[in-house]
Design a protein around this motif. Structure first.
Motif, PDB file in Angstrom:
ATOM      1  N   LYS A   2      25.350 -53.974  26.334  1.00 47.98           N
ATOM      2  CA  LYS A   2      25.841 -52.814  25.593  1.00 47.98           C
ATOM      3  C   LYS A   2      24.739 -51.757  25.546  1.00 47.98           C
ATOM      4  CE  LYS A   2      28.226 -51.534  21.334  1.00 47.98           C
ATOM      5  NZ  LYS A   2      28.664 -51.965  19.982  1.00 47.98           N
ATOM      6  N   TYR A  23      24.582 -39.895  32.686  1.00 46.23           N
ATOM      7  CA  TYR A  23      25.739 -40.767  32.433  1.00 46.23           C
ATOM      8  C   TYR A  23      26.381 -41.207  33.746  1.00 46.23           C
ATOM      9  CZ  TYR A  23      30.254 -42.386  30.734  1.00 46.23           C
ATOM     10  OH  TYR A  23      31.364 -43.154  30.469  1.00 46.23           O
ATOM     11  N   GLN A  24      26.580 -40.259  34.648  1.00 45.00           N
ATOM     12  CA  GLN A  24      27.217 -40.573  35.928  1.00 45.00           C
ATOM     13  C   GLN A  24      26.354 -41.496  36.780  1.00 45.00           C
ATOM     14  OE1 GLN A  24      28.011 -36.661  37.535  1.00 45.00           O
ATOM     15  NE2 GLN A  24      29.986 -36.496  36.491  1.00 45.00           N
ATOM     16  N   GLU A  27      26.632 -44.967  35.491  1.00 44.86           N
ATOM     17  CA  GLU A  27      27.948 -45.504  35.848  1.00 44.86           C
ATOM     18  C   GLU A  27      27.965 -45.975  37.299  1.00 44.86           C
ATOM     19  OE1 GLU A  27      32.312 -44.248  34.353  1.00 44.86           O
ATOM     20  OE2 GLU A  27      31.284 -42.732  35.568  1.00 44.86           O
ATOM     21  N   LYS A  32      28.206 -48.942  32.041  1.00 43.86           N
ATOM     22  CA  LYS A  32      29.116 -48.097  31.284  1.00 43.86           C
ATOM     23  C   LYS A  32      28.475 -47.825  29.926  1.00 43.86           C
ATOM     24  CE  LYS A  32      33.088 -45.974  30.677  1.00 43.86           C
ATOM     25  NZ  LYS A  32      33.502 -44.808  31.500  1.00 43.86           N
ATOM     26  N   ASP A  34      27.698 -46.010  26.283  1.00 42.75           N
ATOM     27  CA  ASP A  34      28.365 -45.323  25.176  1.00 42.75           C
ATOM     28  C   ASP A  34      27.547 -44.101  24.782  1.00 42.75           C
ATOM     29  OD1 ASP A  34      30.362 -47.253  25.019  1.00 42.75           O
ATOM     30  OD2 ASP A  34      29.267 -48.433  23.518  1.00 42.75           O
TER      31      ASP A  34
END
Length: 263
Positions: A2, A23-24, A27, A32, A34
């Motif tokens: 997490k 963020y990308q 990913e 992933k 938060d």
């Protein structure tokens, strides 16, 4: 795993594309992350101006926001250093200690936690790397010239794995840019001259794209680049890796000033 994504104030307000690229990129690496909407600041600006006692509520809010994550990732060595080293002034609860230990600079997280040693993709440009003081000497992300002449670090190693990317060999690879947070306000003339010297080193050695892991330093250098109207693009390293991973393999192209502006 997490993961919570922390985006520093100046990126949120002035360079949102860096937050998006971070963020990308995560990913694309299978993470992933938060983005907790209640996040604010790490408290570094107040602490740097001598108001660390006033920053304590900000520290506690940061801990409350990210205490439930296994890792906290930020595209900023200076913010990460502040959380790790300066949150010792609040009560060292289990949650505070966890957040301090779990907070990582983006590229430390990619190399140390994810175990990524190379990134595929293509970025056919000469890239000059600026090493921030907090990242290099605080988080030990690269060798220090006063200790060894070997020019190496996590970010430089990752950049060299990108197809078509040539890393600039600077005369003074780990010199400070002069930003220094409030230093650039209280000692603006010295700060500006230091930045000019840093940019000139890149100009003399052919840098086309100036990059680094700390957008605060890059913001300072970009102001000088713009004022001098230099044919040089300033990009956070997360933007370069994110753009590179979108590019198909093709022959190295000849650089035309301004050509990378479309990335």
């Amino acid at each position: 795993m997490k993961v919570g994504l922390f985006i520093p104030c100046y990126i949120d307000q002035f360079y949102p594309q860096v937050g998006i690229a971070t963020y990308q990129l995560l990913e694309k690496l299978g993470v992933k992350a938060d983005f907790p909407r209640q996040q604010t600041c790490c408290g570094q600006p107040m602490a740097n101006t001598g108001c660390e006692q006033d920053a304590k509520p900000v520290y506690r809010h940061f801990v409350d926001t990210f205490r439930g994550y296994d890792y906290v990732v930020a595209p900023s060595g200076s913010c990460v250093y502040h959380v790790r080293k300066h949150y010792d002034v609040v009560e060292q609860t289990a949650q505070v200690q966890h957040v301090r230990q779990a907070t990582y600079d983006l590229f430390d997280f990619i190399t140390s936690v994810l175990g990524v040693t190379e990134l595929p993709g293509r970025f056919p440009h000469q890239v000059g790397l600026h090493l921030s003081c907090h990242g290099q000497r605080g988080l030990h992300q690269a060798n220090e010239s006063e200790m060894t002449p070997v020019r190496e670090g996590q970010l430089s190693r990752l950049l060299r794995t990108v197809d078509g990317l040539t890393l600039t060999e600077l005369n003074r690879n780990d010199e400070c840019c002069g930003f220094g947070g409030t230093f650039c306000i209280t000692e603006e003339a010295v700060s500006a001259r230091m930045g000019q010297d840093r940019v000139q080193d890149h100009v003399l050695n052919g840098t086309e794209v100036l990059t680094g892991g700390d957008m605060s330093c890059l913001m300072h250098l970009e102001g000088i680049v713009r004022r001098r109207q230099l044919p040089m693009r300033v990009m956070h390293a997360a933007e370069i890796f994110n753009a590179a991973l979108q590019q198909p393999s093709k022959p190295v192209s000849t650089f035309v000033p301004g050509a990378v502006a479309a990335l």
